[in-house]
Design an enzyme around this catalytic site. Structure first.
Site, short mmCIF file in Angstrom:
data_model
loop_
_atom_site.label_atom_id
_atom_site.label_comp_id
_atom_site.label_asym_id
_atom_site.label_seq_id
_atom_site.Cartn_x
_atom_site.Cartn_y
_atom_site.Cartn_z
NE ARG A 177 43.72 43.93 39.76
CZ ARG A 177 42.69 43.61 38.85
NH1 ARG A 177 42.77 44.52 37.40
NH2 ARG A 177 41.63 43.17 38.42
CB SER A 227 41.66 39.78 45.87
OG SER A 227 43.11 39.19 45.36
CD GLU A 297 44.18 42.43 43.07
OE1 GLU A 297 43.31 43.38 43.33
OE2 GLU A 297 44.66 41.38 42.20
#
EC number: 1.3.1.98
Length: 304
Positions: A177, A227, A297
Site C-alpha cells: 500500500r 477498506s 488505509e
C-alpha cells in the site's frame, strides 16, 4: 497572495473554461458522498495541460491536491484550499502485444476488462478494485493475492516542478500500500503493465469468481470509502473490529458495516466528521481491547 478568483481568472486563459470550476463540492467525487468545496477544481485533458497547471501552481505558490476517483478517500467537511487536480479526463487504454498502457484517469477495473478482451492474464485481481489507475499506482493497490507491483512495467509521472519522468518498476519502491509515487509526491500520468498470454475462459472464470466474492462480502449497497484500515501484522482488521463488538456501531450517519466490519458505510447523510470520529472510536476500542494499532488505509485530506 492570490485569491481563488485571481487563480480562476488566470487558469481559464490557459485551459478550456469547462476544465476549471470555482467552489466545486467534492462530495460529488468521493465514494462516501462527503466532503466540502474545492477552491478550484481542475480537470486537464492532456499531459501538457497538466504540466501547465503544475507549473502555474509552482510559480504562484498555490497548493495542489491530487484527487483520484475518490474511492479510498475522505475529504473533510471544510474542503480543500488551492487547486484540486483531477485526471478523470485522461482515460485512454491501449494494447500492444502483451502490454497494456493506461492513462491514470482510467478505471483499473476497465484495464482488467481490456486484458480479458485481449486474452491477457495477470490483472484478474484488479477486476473488483474501484479505483483509478493513478490511485492504484499511488498505493500499490491489491486484492485477492495480487497487486499492481506484480504486473507493472513502467510509469510516466510529473514531478512537483512539472518535469516529466519515465520510471521503470524497479525505481518505484513498491511495497504494501505504498510507492515512491506517494513519497515523492509525483503525479502519475500513465502506466504500462506487462502481462502474459492466457486462455479467455480461464481468465473470465477467475474474474467472475473474484467479482462474486467481492459482491457477497462487501457492502456495495451503501456509499463507502472501501477498506478503511490496513491489515495489521498477524491480524485481520475486520475480525479485530468484529471481536471488539463494533459491527453496526453508528456515529451520526456513518456505520461500521454489518456485512463487513472493515468497511464504514454512509447510511444516513453522513458527514466527513462522522466518518473520522467513528474511525477514531474504532481505533481506540481495538487498541484498548487487543493492544493493536489500526492504521488507516483510507486517505483523509482537507480542512475540518
Amino acid at each position: 497572495m492570490m485569491t481563488k478568483q485571481d487563480i480562476y481568472n488566470k487558469l481559464v486563459h490557459t485551459l478550456p473554461k469547462e476544465c476549471v470550476l470555482l467552489d466545486e463540492s467534492l462530495s460529488k467525487y468521493t465514494y462516501t458522498h462527503t466532503g466540502g468545496n474545492a477552491d478550484l477544481f481542475v480537470t486537464p485533458t492532456s499531459y501538457e495541460e497538466t504540466q501547465t497547471v503544475i507549473r502555474f501552481a509552482r510559480e504562484h505558490n498555490v497548493p495542489v491536491t491530487l484527487l483520484g476517483n475518490g474511492s479510498n478517500l475522505i475529504v473533510r467537511d471544510g474542503g480543500i484550499r488551492g487547486i484540486v487536480l483531477s485526471l478523470v479526463k485522461l482515460t485512454d487504454i491501449t494494447v500492444t502485444d502483451t502490454t497494456i498502457t493506461a492513462q491514470s484517469g482510467a478505471a483499473i477495473i476497465d484495464v482488467s476488462r481490456m486484458a480479458l478482451h485481449h486474452t491477457l492474464t495477470g490483472l484478474e485481481f484488479a477486476c473488483g478494485i474501484p479505483g483509478s489507475v493513478g490511485g492504484a499506482l499511488f498505493m500499490n493497490a491489491g486484492a485477492y493475492g495480487g497487486e499492481v507491483a506484480d504486473v507493472l512495467a513502467s510509469v510516466i509521472v510529473l514531478t512537483e516542478d512539472g518535469e516529466l519522468l519515465n520510471l521503470k518498476r524497479e525505481e518505484l519502491e513498491l511495497e504494501y500500500r505504498n510507492s515512491s509515487i506517494a513519497t515523492n509526491k509525483y503525479i502519475a500520468l500513465e502506466a504500462t503493465f506487462k502481462l502474459a498470454p492466457g486462455e479467455h475462459e480461464v481468465i473470465k472464470a477467475k474474474m467472475d469468481e473474484l467479482t462474486f466474492l467481492r459482491e457477497s462480502k462487501q457492502p456495495l449497497e451503501y456509499p463507502s470509502c472501501g477498506s478503511v484500515f490496513k491489515r495489521p501484522p498477524g491480524y485481520f482488521a475486520g475480525k479485530l473490529i468484529q471481536d471488539s463488538g463494533l459491527q453496526g456501531k453508528i456515529i451520526g450517519g456513518a456505520q461500521v458495516s454489518t456485512k463487513h466490519a472493515g468497511f464504514i458505510v454512509n447510511i444516513n447523510n453522513a458527514t466527513a466528521k462522522d466518518y473520522t470520529t467513528l474511525i477514531k472510536f474504532v481505533q481506540d476500542t481495538v487498541k484498548e481491547k487487543f493492544g493493536v494499532d489500526l492504521e488507516t488505509e483510507v486517505k483523509i485530506i482537507g480542512e475540518e
